[in-house]
Design a protein around this motif. Sequence first.
Motif, PDB file in Angstrom:
ATOM      1  N   ARG A  86       4.102 -11.343   4.403  1.00  0.00           N
ATOM      2  CA  ARG A  86       4.626 -10.595   3.249  1.00  0.00           C
ATOM      3  C   ARG A  86       6.151 -10.736   3.125  1.00  0.00           C
ATOM      4  NH1 ARG A  86       0.645  -7.978   5.728  1.00  0.00           N
ATOM      5  NH2 ARG A  86      -1.243  -7.435   4.534  1.00  0.00           N
ATOM      6  N   LEU A 134       6.763  -2.682  -5.925  1.00  0.00           N
ATOM      7  CA  LEU A 134       6.974  -2.475  -4.491  1.00  0.00           C
ATOM      8  C   LEU A 134       6.046  -1.391  -3.944  1.00  0.00           C
ATOM      9  CD1 LEU A 134      10.881  -2.615  -4.279  1.00  0.00           C
ATOM     10  CD2 LEU A 134       9.294  -4.204  -3.184  1.00  0.00           C
ATOM     11  N   VAL A 135       5.844  -0.329  -4.722  1.00  0.00           N
ATOM     12  CA  VAL A 135       4.927   0.741  -4.302  1.00  0.00           C
ATOM     13  C   VAL A 135       3.554   0.156  -4.006  1.00  0.00           C
ATOM     14  CG1 VAL A 135       3.609   2.740  -5.141  1.00  0.00           C
ATOM     15  CG2 VAL A 135       6.099   2.652  -5.450  1.00  0.00           C
ATOM     16  N   TRP A 136       3.026  -0.630  -4.953  1.00  0.00           N
ATOM     17  CA  TRP A 136       1.661  -1.156  -4.780  1.00  0.00           C
ATOM     18  C   TRP A 136       1.590  -2.282  -3.749  1.00  0.00           C
ATOM     19  CZ3 TRP A 136      -2.412   1.640  -6.097  1.00  0.00           C
ATOM     20  CH2 TRP A 136      -2.159   2.751  -6.933  1.00  0.00           C
ATOM     21  N   GLU A 184       3.296  -1.965  -0.965  1.00  0.00           N
ATOM     22  CA  GLU A 184       3.172  -1.146   0.242  1.00  0.00           C
ATOM     23  C   GLU A 184       1.763  -0.579   0.358  1.00  0.00           C
ATOM     24  OE1 GLU A 184       5.195  -0.580   2.948  1.00  0.00           O
ATOM     25  OE2 GLU A 184       6.324  -2.201   2.009  1.00  0.00           O
ATOM     26  N   VAL A 185       1.169  -0.208  -0.762  1.00  0.00           N
ATOM     27  CA  VAL A 185      -0.211   0.300  -0.737  1.00  0.00           C
ATOM     28  C   VAL A 185      -1.139  -0.755  -0.131  1.00  0.00           C
ATOM     29  CG1 VAL A 185      -2.206   0.904  -2.184  1.00  0.00           C
ATOM     30  CG2 VAL A 185       0.039   1.945  -2.634  1.00  0.00           C
ATOM     31  N   ALA A 234      -0.342  -3.094   1.958  1.00  0.00           N
ATOM     32  CA  ALA A 234      -0.043  -3.284   3.377  1.00  0.00           C
ATOM     33  C   ALA A 234      -0.421  -2.074   4.224  1.00  0.00           C
ATOM     34  CB  ALA A 234       1.450  -3.588   3.556  1.00  0.00           C
ATOM     35  N   GLN A 235      -0.255  -0.863   3.683  1.00  0.00           N
ATOM     36  CA  GLN A 235      -0.421   0.359   4.474  1.00  0.00           C
ATOM     37  C   GLN A 235      -1.770   1.042   4.310  1.00  0.00           C
ATOM     38  OE1 GLN A 235       1.723   1.841   6.672  1.00  0.00           O
ATOM     39  NE2 GLN A 235       3.197   0.183   6.499  1.00  0.00           N
ATOM     40  N   GLN A 236      -2.358   0.960   3.098  1.00  0.00           N
ATOM     41  CA  GLN A 236      -3.602   1.692   2.822  1.00  0.00           C
ATOM     42  C   GLN A 236      -4.815   0.772   2.842  1.00  0.00           C
ATOM     43  OE1 GLN A 236      -3.286   4.918   2.561  1.00  0.00           O
ATOM     44  NE2 GLN A 236      -1.140   5.188   2.027  1.00  0.00           N
ATOM     45  N   VAL A 269      -9.903   4.339  -0.714  1.00  0.00           N
ATOM     46  CA  VAL A 269      -8.762   3.561  -1.227  1.00  0.00           C
ATOM     47  C   VAL A 269      -9.125   2.978  -2.593  1.00  0.00           C
ATOM     48  CG1 VAL A 269      -7.339   1.493  -0.850  1.00  0.00           C
ATOM     49  CG2 VAL A 269      -7.829   3.038   1.056  1.00  0.00           C
ATOM     50  N   PHE A 322      -2.527   9.063  -3.120  1.00  0.00           N
ATOM     51  CA  PHE A 322      -3.094   9.037  -1.772  1.00  0.00           C
ATOM     52  C   PHE A 322      -2.882  10.363  -1.043  1.00  0.00           C
ATOM     53  CE2 PHE A 322      -4.698   4.780  -1.486  1.00  0.00           C
ATOM     54  CZ  PHE A 322      -3.964   4.076  -2.434  1.00  0.00           C
ATOM     55  N   PHE A 364       6.062   6.335  -4.526  1.00  0.00           N
ATOM     56  CA  PHE A 364       5.582   6.796  -3.224  1.00  0.00           C
ATOM     57  C   PHE A 364       5.569   5.614  -2.271  1.00  0.00           C
ATOM     58  CE2 PHE A 364       1.207   5.185  -3.633  1.00  0.00           C
ATOM     59  CZ  PHE A 364       1.022   5.129  -5.006  1.00  0.00           C
ATOM     60  N   GLU A 365       5.137   5.836  -0.999  1.00  0.00           N
ATOM     61  CA  GLU A 365       5.247   4.857   0.101  1.00  0.00           C
ATOM     62  C   GLU A 365       6.733   4.746   0.491  1.00  0.00           C
ATOM     63  OE1 GLU A 365       3.055   3.477   2.049  1.00  0.00           O
ATOM     64  OE2 GLU A 365       1.296   4.119   0.921  1.00  0.00           O
ATOM     65  N   ALA A 401       8.684   1.434   0.199  1.00  0.00           N
ATOM     66  CA  ALA A 401       8.937   0.998  -1.177  1.00  0.00           C
ATOM     67  C   ALA A 401      10.082   1.817  -1.755  1.00  0.00           C
ATOM     68  CB  ALA A 401       7.682   1.178  -2.028  1.00  0.00           C
ATOM     69  N   GLU A 455       9.119  -6.278   7.952  1.00  0.00           N
ATOM     70  CA  GLU A 455       7.676  -6.448   8.108  1.00  0.00           C
ATOM     71  C   GLU A 455       7.260  -6.245   9.564  1.00  0.00           C
ATOM     72  OE1 GLU A 455       5.088  -6.870   5.886  1.00  0.00           O
ATOM     73  OE2 GLU A 455       6.684  -6.324   4.488  1.00  0.00           O
TER      74      GLU A 455
END
Lengths: 215, 215
Positions: free
Chosen positions: A69, A98-100, A102-103, A105-107, A144, B52, B66-67, B70, B102
Amino acid sequence: MAAIKAHGSLISTATNRVLVILYEKELEFEFVSVDMSTGEHKKDHFLSLNPFGQVPAFEDGDLKLFESRAITKYVAYEYASKGTQLIHQDSKKMAITLVWMEVEAQQYDPVASKLVWELGIKPMLGMVTDKAIVEENEAKLAKVLDVYENRLAHSKYLGGDCFTLADLHHLPTLQYLLGTQSQKLFDSRPHVSAWVADITARPAWLKVQALRKKH
Amino acid sequence: MAAIKVHGNPLSTAAMRVLATIYEKEIDHEFVFVDMRAGEHKKEHFLSLNPFGQVPALEDGDLKLFESRAINKYVACEYAVKGTQLIYQDSKKMAITSVWMEVEAQQYDPAASKLGWELAIKPLLGMSTDTAVVEENEAKLAKVLDVYESRLAQSKYLGGDCFTLADLHHLPTLQYLFGTQVKKLFDSRPHVSAWVADITARPAWLKVLALQSQQ
């Protein structure tokens, strides 16, 4: 000899994440296969490219990078004027993207990767699938994907109107899961299903599949 | 009324990650406390900020994000001229910083978060620590910190010569782990130990800790 080299393995989701962006940006590159079955990724030469001993690794002239990433972000910005636009120049649109990212990668990825391992890769290696892990992670993935269903009901792509890294990063794990029982989680959610059909049909992604078949 | 609102809870590592950036950038903001014990983060109002149901969330005028990672990237870029420089404008330097951002998210945080949960948070909630999970994750964290030790032997900060988001993102979990048996893993590695001492002494971080102790 191409200035860009992608080192990795064609069964690796992270390697495919980098290959797809190189095709989207229409960049010349050399794919250097790393033989994980002989532990090549844990040997000194590869560790000099990625000290964590994981594929992929990436070179652009003197610049050496790892973590898929981080590589895709570098490529998307450095080659912004080539091929598909995968980021936004507008800072507020980019913030949403960027939010999505991270989603993913994280969720999404921690759960999807476990299912890919149990249902996609273990069978290839003759190992036994752990049903309890599959059940637990399908339940998590379902939650998710409920959020994704709502998001995609009012946004064509995760980041907004355009296909970006936020969508692209999902492709490798998605492709594995579509060949398994977990496909039903995507099929049963109409907006998610339409989004999956759209992004997996992109020519750049089909080129990655073609590369896999040749090897 | 400040244009920027940070919604969160000072005990949350992710909320602290955002507050650290806000303080580093010296940005006027309002901190909106989310009462997680009352389940506020799972209620409609908060879900409209983060579907979330997790803290933190951030508002900047009409923009809702959020996140934590991000949010931090947005703040670091949008407010590049204010306070501490937390990113690089040069694309190749920024690429290296992205790699180590990362690494924090993919290699360090999964193990560090599990250890923080078992050793720091569960005791606060009267729950019992799972020693098998602790043992497994201490072993993983040790391997990650070996790579950090090598990196920090040739680079003052993870991304290069300057403190950036690549370092900052570690602060909240570091803080929790330092109150536990895991501290020894950091103390026994001289370059890691010096780096930790340096980044945890930053005035902006001390402000986050002061906010925490007020609650």
